[in-house]
Design an enzyme around this catalytic site. Structure first.
Site, PDB file in Angstrom:
ATOM      1  N   ARG A 165       0.831  -1.223   0.000  1.00 37.78           N
ATOM      2  CA  ARG A 165       0.000   0.000   0.000  1.00 37.78           C
ATOM      3  C   ARG A 165       0.864   1.272   0.000  1.00 37.78           C
ATOM      4  O   ARG A 165       0.510   2.272   0.595  1.00 37.78           O
ATOM      5  CB  ARG A 165      -0.938   0.018   1.219  1.00 37.78           C
ATOM      6  CG  ARG A 165      -1.952  -1.108   1.270  1.00 37.78           C
ATOM      7  CD  ARG A 165      -2.957  -1.018   0.133  1.00 37.78           C
ATOM      8  NE  ARG A 165      -4.061  -1.942   0.313  1.00 37.78           N
ATOM      9  CZ  ARG A 165      -4.092  -3.192  -0.136  1.00 37.78           C
ATOM     10  NH1 ARG A 165      -3.054  -3.678  -0.812  1.00 37.78           N
ATOM     11  NH2 ARG A 165      -5.152  -3.948   0.069  1.00 37.78           N
ATOM     12  N   SER A 239     -10.780  -0.759   3.014  1.00 36.33           N
ATOM     13  CA  SER A 239     -10.044  -0.870   4.280  1.00 36.33           C
ATOM     14  C   SER A 239      -9.649   0.513   4.758  1.00 36.33           C
ATOM     15  O   SER A 239      -9.012   1.262   4.012  1.00 36.33           O
ATOM     16  CB  SER A 239      -8.761  -1.675   4.096  1.00 36.33           C
ATOM     17  OG  SER A 239      -9.043  -2.974   3.659  1.00 36.33           O
ATOM     18  N   GLU A 335      -5.103   3.837   6.072  1.00 37.03           N
ATOM     19  CA  GLU A 335      -4.764   3.580   4.670  1.00 37.03           C
ATOM     20  C   GLU A 335      -5.338   4.667   3.764  1.00 37.03           C
ATOM     21  O   GLU A 335      -4.766   5.015   2.746  1.00 37.03           O
ATOM     22  CB  GLU A 335      -5.304   2.203   4.250  1.00 37.03           C
ATOM     23  CG  GLU A 335      -4.777   1.720   2.919  1.00 37.03           C
ATOM     24  CD  GLU A 335      -5.824   1.037   2.079  1.00 37.03           C
ATOM     25  OE1 GLU A 335      -6.725   1.727   1.572  1.00 37.03           O
ATOM     26  OE2 GLU A 335      -5.726  -0.199   1.926  1.00 37.03           O
TER      27      GLU A 335
HETATM   28  P1  FAD Z   1      -8.891   8.513  -5.295  1.00 40.69           P
HETATM   29  O1  FAD Z   1      -9.603   8.136  -4.046  1.00 40.69           O
HETATM   30  O2  FAD Z   1      -9.549   9.490  -6.194  1.00 40.69           O
HETATM   31  O3  FAD Z   1      -7.446   9.041  -4.911  1.00 40.69           O
HETATM   32  C1  FAD Z   1      -6.639   8.331  -4.007  1.00 40.69           C
HETATM   33  C2  FAD Z   1      -5.320   9.108  -3.801  1.00 40.69           C
HETATM   34  O4  FAD Z   1      -4.572   9.123  -5.014  1.00 40.69           O
HETATM   35  C3  FAD Z   1      -5.536  10.572  -3.454  1.00 40.69           C
HETATM   36  O5  FAD Z   1      -4.495  10.976  -2.609  1.00 40.69           O
HETATM   37  C4  FAD Z   1      -5.463  11.279  -4.797  1.00 40.69           C
HETATM   38  O6  FAD Z   1      -5.064  12.630  -4.676  1.00 40.69           O
HETATM   39  C5  FAD Z   1      -4.406  10.457  -5.488  1.00 40.69           C
HETATM   40  N1  FAD Z   1      -4.592  10.373  -6.950  1.00 40.69           N
HETATM   41  C6  FAD Z   1      -5.650   9.838  -7.600  1.00 40.69           C
HETATM   42  N2  FAD Z   1      -5.438   9.845  -8.922  1.00 40.69           N
HETATM   43  C7  FAD Z   1      -4.232  10.384  -9.121  1.00 40.69           C
HETATM   44  C8  FAD Z   1      -3.445  10.666 -10.278  1.00 40.69           C
HETATM   45  N3  FAD Z   1      -3.866  10.400 -11.505  1.00 40.69           N
HETATM   46  N4  FAD Z   1      -2.229  11.241 -10.106  1.00 40.69           N
HETATM   47  C9  FAD Z   1      -1.771  11.542  -8.861  1.00 40.69           C
HETATM   48  N5  FAD Z   1      -2.471  11.302  -7.736  1.00 40.69           N
HETATM   49  C10 FAD Z   1      -3.680  10.716  -7.860  1.00 40.69           C
HETATM   50  N6  FAD Z   1      -7.658  -0.828  -2.491  1.00 40.69           N
HETATM   51  C11 FAD Z   1      -6.829  -1.873  -2.608  1.00 40.69           C
HETATM   52  O7  FAD Z   1      -5.611  -1.720  -2.769  1.00 40.69           O
HETATM   53  N7  FAD Z   1      -7.292  -3.155  -2.548  1.00 40.69           N
HETATM   54  C12 FAD Z   1      -8.601  -3.437  -2.381  1.00 40.69           C
HETATM   55  O8  FAD Z   1      -8.978  -4.598  -2.338  1.00 40.69           O
HETATM   56  C13 FAD Z   1      -9.510  -2.353  -2.268  1.00 40.69           C
HETATM   57  N8  FAD Z   1     -10.823  -2.568  -2.072  1.00 40.69           N
HETATM   58  C14 FAD Z   1     -11.689  -1.528  -1.936  1.00 40.69           C
HETATM   59  C15 FAD Z   1     -13.051  -1.786  -1.757  1.00 40.69           C
HETATM   60  C16 FAD Z   1     -13.955  -0.758  -1.633  1.00 40.69           C
HETATM   61  C17 FAD Z   1     -15.427  -1.068  -1.451  1.00 40.69           C
HETATM   62  C18 FAD Z   1     -13.498   0.584  -1.713  1.00 40.69           C
HETATM   63  C19 FAD Z   1     -14.486   1.718  -1.610  1.00 40.69           C
HETATM   64  C20 FAD Z   1     -12.151   0.863  -1.871  1.00 40.69           C
HETATM   65  C21 FAD Z   1     -11.229  -0.196  -1.989  1.00 40.69           C
HETATM   66  N9  FAD Z   1      -9.846   0.023  -2.161  1.00 40.69           N
HETATM   67  C22 FAD Z   1      -8.992  -1.035  -2.319  1.00 40.69           C
HETATM   68  C23 FAD Z   1      -9.306   1.394  -2.164  1.00 40.69           C
HETATM   69  C24 FAD Z   1      -9.395   2.114  -3.529  1.00 40.69           C
HETATM   70  O9  FAD Z   1     -10.330   1.489  -4.370  1.00 40.69           O
HETATM   71  C25 FAD Z   1      -8.048   2.145  -4.235  1.00 40.69           C
HETATM   72  O10 FAD Z   1      -7.094   2.798  -3.429  1.00 40.69           O
HETATM   73  C26 FAD Z   1      -8.120   2.881  -5.585  1.00 40.69           C
HETATM   74  O11 FAD Z   1      -6.919   2.729  -6.278  1.00 40.69           O
HETATM   75  C27 FAD Z   1      -8.425   4.359  -5.437  1.00 40.69           C
HETATM   76  O12 FAD Z   1      -8.674   4.869  -6.714  1.00 40.69           O
HETATM   77  P2  FAD Z   1      -9.423   6.234  -6.947  1.00 40.69           P
HETATM   78  O13 FAD Z   1      -9.338   6.552  -8.389  1.00 40.69           O
HETATM   79  O14 FAD Z   1     -10.783   6.168  -6.379  1.00 40.69           O
HETATM   80  O15 FAD Z   1      -8.501   7.204  -6.115  1.00 40.69           O
HETATM   81  N1  EPU Z   2     -10.773 -10.607   9.895  1.00 42.58           N
HETATM   82  C1  EPU Z   2     -11.523 -10.714  11.020  1.00 42.58           C
HETATM   83  N2  EPU Z   2     -12.629  -9.921  11.141  1.00 42.58           N
HETATM   84  C2  EPU Z   2     -12.990  -9.041  10.197  1.00 42.58           C
HETATM   85  C3  EPU Z   2     -12.211  -8.920   9.038  1.00 42.58           C
HETATM   86  C4  EPU Z   2     -11.087  -9.715   8.904  1.00 42.58           C
HETATM   87  O1  EPU Z   2     -11.237 -11.506  11.916  1.00 42.58           O
HETATM   88  O2  EPU Z   2     -14.013  -8.365  10.387  1.00 42.58           O
HETATM   89  C5  EPU Z   2      -9.569 -11.463   9.748  1.00 42.58           C
HETATM   90  C6  EPU Z   2      -9.835 -12.883   9.375  1.00 42.58           C
HETATM   91  O3  EPU Z   2      -8.904 -13.674  10.093  1.00 42.58           O
HETATM   92  C7  EPU Z   2      -9.482 -12.985   7.919  1.00 42.58           C
HETATM   93  C8  EPU Z   2      -8.362 -11.970   7.828  1.00 42.58           C
HETATM   94  O4  EPU Z   2      -8.731 -10.939   8.758  1.00 42.58           O
HETATM   95  O5  EPU Z   2      -9.074 -14.245   7.574  1.00 42.58           O
HETATM   96  C9  EPU Z   2      -8.189 -11.341   6.475  1.00 42.58           C
HETATM   97  O6  EPU Z   2      -9.420 -10.771   6.060  1.00 42.58           O
HETATM   98  P1  EPU Z   2      -9.734 -10.457   4.534  1.00 42.58           P
HETATM   99  O7  EPU Z   2      -9.361 -11.596   3.686  1.00 42.58           O
HETATM  100  O8  EPU Z   2     -11.125  -9.927   4.453  1.00 42.58           O
HETATM  101  O9  EPU Z   2      -8.719  -9.311   4.171  1.00 42.58           O
HETATM  102  P2  EPU Z   2      -8.170  -8.057   4.958  1.00 42.58           P
HETATM  103  O10 EPU Z   2      -6.810  -8.365   5.458  1.00 42.58           O
HETATM  104  O11 EPU Z   2      -9.150  -7.549   5.936  1.00 42.58           O
HETATM  105  C10 EPU Z   2      -6.954  -7.113   2.865  1.00 42.58           C
HETATM  106  C11 EPU Z   2      -6.881  -5.822   2.129  1.00 42.58           C
HETATM  107  C12 EPU Z   2      -8.087  -5.630   1.253  1.00 42.58           C
HETATM  108  C13 EPU Z   2      -8.124  -6.762   0.239  1.00 42.58           C
HETATM  109  C14 EPU Z   2      -8.209  -8.092   0.996  1.00 42.58           C
HETATM  110  C15 EPU Z   2      -8.134  -9.294   0.081  1.00 42.58           C
HETATM  111  C16 EPU Z   2      -5.550  -4.321   3.477  1.00 42.58           C
HETATM  112  C17 EPU Z   2      -5.538  -3.136   4.369  1.00 42.58           C
HETATM  113  N3  EPU Z   2      -6.754  -4.715   3.053  1.00 42.58           N
HETATM  114  O12 EPU Z   2      -8.068  -7.012   3.745  1.00 42.58           O
HETATM  115  O13 EPU Z   2      -7.953  -4.397   0.553  1.00 42.58           O
HETATM  116  O14 EPU Z   2      -9.236  -6.639  -0.619  1.00 42.58           O
HETATM  117  O15 EPU Z   2      -7.090  -8.180   1.918  1.00 42.58           O
HETATM  118  O16 EPU Z   2      -6.841  -9.476  -0.378  1.00 42.58           O
HETATM  119  O17 EPU Z   2      -4.501  -4.862   3.175  1.00 42.58           O
HETATM  120  C18 EPU Z   2      -8.446  -2.064   0.673  1.00 42.58           C
HETATM  121  O18 EPU Z   2      -7.222  -1.865   0.626  1.00 42.58           O
HETATM  122  O19 EPU Z   2      -9.279  -1.127   0.686  1.00 42.58           O
HETATM  123  C19 EPU Z   2      -8.950  -3.447   0.678  1.00 42.58           C
HETATM  124  C20 EPU Z   2     -10.246  -3.742   0.761  1.00 42.58           C
END
Ligand code: FAD
Ligand code: EPU
Length: 339
Positions: A165, A239, A335
């Site tokens: 991240r 997250s 994050e």
């Molecule tokens: P924004 O929120 O618009 O911007 C994020 C940051 O990047 C800000 O600081 C912004 O200024 C900067 N930025 C954006 N675009 C640019 C650009 N072109 N140039 C320079 N700076 C820029 N993330 C994960 O890694 N893994 C996940 O599994 C994951 N799951 C998610 C699930 C949900 C339901 C949600 C809501 C979010 C999740 N995220 C996850 C977080 C998010 O989707 C990612 O971080 C995504 O890349 C953000 O993209 P965005 O275009 O919405 O960025």
């Molecule tokens: N867990 C709990 N309770 C909860 C949630 C998670 O006990 O309410 C524990 C469980 O043991 C589970 C473990 O956490 O096995 C891992 O949970 P999960 O697989 O849901 O993933 P996570 O670690 O909570 C991370 C990323 C997610 C990504 C998933 C899948 C980060 C900060 N988050 O979540 O990314 O989608 O793994 O790879 O690393 C995001 O960055 O926004 C995001 C959603």
């Protein structure tokens, strides 16, 4: 000409997945580098906020500067061999639509990252990751506009300094660049990564032994839909905290009280512990305070049920952080990007 392009006093609620109201003094979308330059010329001294899909953003106050919404589109084939393909993708492309484009064309490498909200341009910012894959595994280089010089620069994968991240754009070069295009090197013969437990379980349940990339993508979509709230229905930014990396000694102490505490290896004498687990154990999962709280299926996700302020979500995150430190001696790091 761009005078009318720059809107004033814009409510950012439709532009952030937390669904939080906050005003931008100025707001301008741009769909090319020339257009970006014109806008910047007219708006010289404003503080900038670059916006993609707003899915990793917490707005705790109005923004007294210029919000630049990146809408540079396009997927261009740069080169191709029998086994690989290099694509140049506009920062304003929607990430999941790009994933589906690759899945449908059988270009493997990012299928595990299906359904992550946001745009392609933000994907290198925090090296998006899920289900065993991070984009650092497929990014060839990143094209970025240097705000001070107005020049376009290329960052090789190595120069992006990707980590969990993290990237150079979130650390040393924070606020200096606008990502305009990202180059992805993808594989024509699938190198499937289905090792993540939840993916294996779904594939097994369906009797799939040699999954296609479409089947992996579908499995990931199924898992994500079952635990993560849809931002269209419940405001959130995924997250809220990172999974902390802690010393083995701290983990051993936690195990004395919680023998089943989960962990993953993270280097010498270090383990990663799921923040969601810590937050759940501390009793926060599903907690609702007025119109915001902690998601009931995923304790790592803070939610806005409608009308919450960024300050309320921030304060909740501080209360959680303090409580986790008091109970486990573990420092959580946010994050999301906080404004
Ligand atoms: P924004 O929120 O618009 O911007 C994020 C940051 O990047 C800000 O600081 C912004 O200024 C900067 N930025 C954006 N675009 C640019 C650009 N072109 N140039 C320079 N700076 C820029 N993330 C994960 O890694 N893994 C996940 O599994 C994951 N799951 C998610 C699930 C949900 C339901 C949600 C809501 C979010 C999740 N995220 C996850 C977080 C998010 O989707 C990612 O971080 C995504 O890349 C953000 O993209 P965005 O275009 O919405 O960025
Ligand atoms: N867990 C709990 N309770 C909860 C949630 C998670 O006990 O309410 C524990 C469980 O043991 C589970 C473990 O956490 O096995 C891992 O949970 P999960 O697989 O849901 O993933 P996570 O670690 O909570 C991370 C990323 C997610 C990504 C998933 C899948 C980060 C900060 N988050 O979540 O990314 O989608 O793994 O790879 O690393 C995001 O960055 O926004 C995001 C959603």
């Amino acid at each position: 000409m761009n005078q009318e392009k720059i809107q004033e006093n814009t409510d950012l609620k439709p532009f952030n997945t937390f669904g939080i109201s906050a005003k931008a003094k100025k707001f301008a979308p741009f769909s090319s580098i020339d257009e970006l330059k014109e806008i910047l010329l007219e708006s010289k001294n404003d503080e900038l906020l670059i916006l993609g899909g707003g899915s990793n953003l917490l707005l705790t106050q109005d923004f007294n500067g210029l919000v630049l919404k990146n809408e540079i589109k396009g997927i261009e084939l740069i080169s191709e061999t029998d086994s690989e393909i290099l694509l140049k993708v506009g920062a304003g492309e929607i990430w999941h639509e790009f994933v589906l484009y690759c899945v449908n064309n059988n270009y493997a490498g990012i299928e595990n990252l299906s359904l992550i909200p946001g745009n392609v341009g933000a994907s290198p910012m925090q090296n998006i990751g899920a289900y065993g894959i991070e984009i650092k595994d497929t990014v060839e280089k990143v094209e970025a506009f240097h705000i001070k010089t107005g020049l376009i620069e290329l960052f090789s994968n190595n120069e992006c300094n990707f980590g969990y991240r993290e990237s150079v754009f979130k650390t040393e070069k924070k606020g200096q660049y606008i990502i305009t295009n990202v180059y992805f090197r993808l594989h024509k013969s699938a190198k499937i990564n289905s090792s993540y437990g939840a993916i294996e379980t779904i594939l097994k349940g369906k009797g799939i032994k040699n999954p296609t990339i479409k089947e992996i993508s579908d499995a990931v979509i199924e898992i994500r839909t079952s635990k993560l709230p849809d931002p269209k229905l419940i405001g959130n930014a995924g997250s809220f905290f990172k999974n902390p990396i802690i010393e083995i000694s701290v983990y051993t102490k936690i195990k004395e009280t919680f023998p089943d505490a989960p962990s993953y290896p993270a280097g010498k004498n270090l383990v990663k512990i799921p923040a969601g687990w810590l937050i759940e154990q501390a009793g926060w999962k599903g907690k609702k305070i007025d119109n915001y709280g902690v998601h009931r299926n995923q304790a790592l996700v803070l939610v806005n049920y409608g009308g919450a302020t960024g300050k309320q979500i921030w304060d909740l995150s501080t209360a959680i952080k303090d409580d986790i430190f008091a109970k486990f001696g573990v420092e959580l790091e946010r994050e999301v990007n906080v404004i």
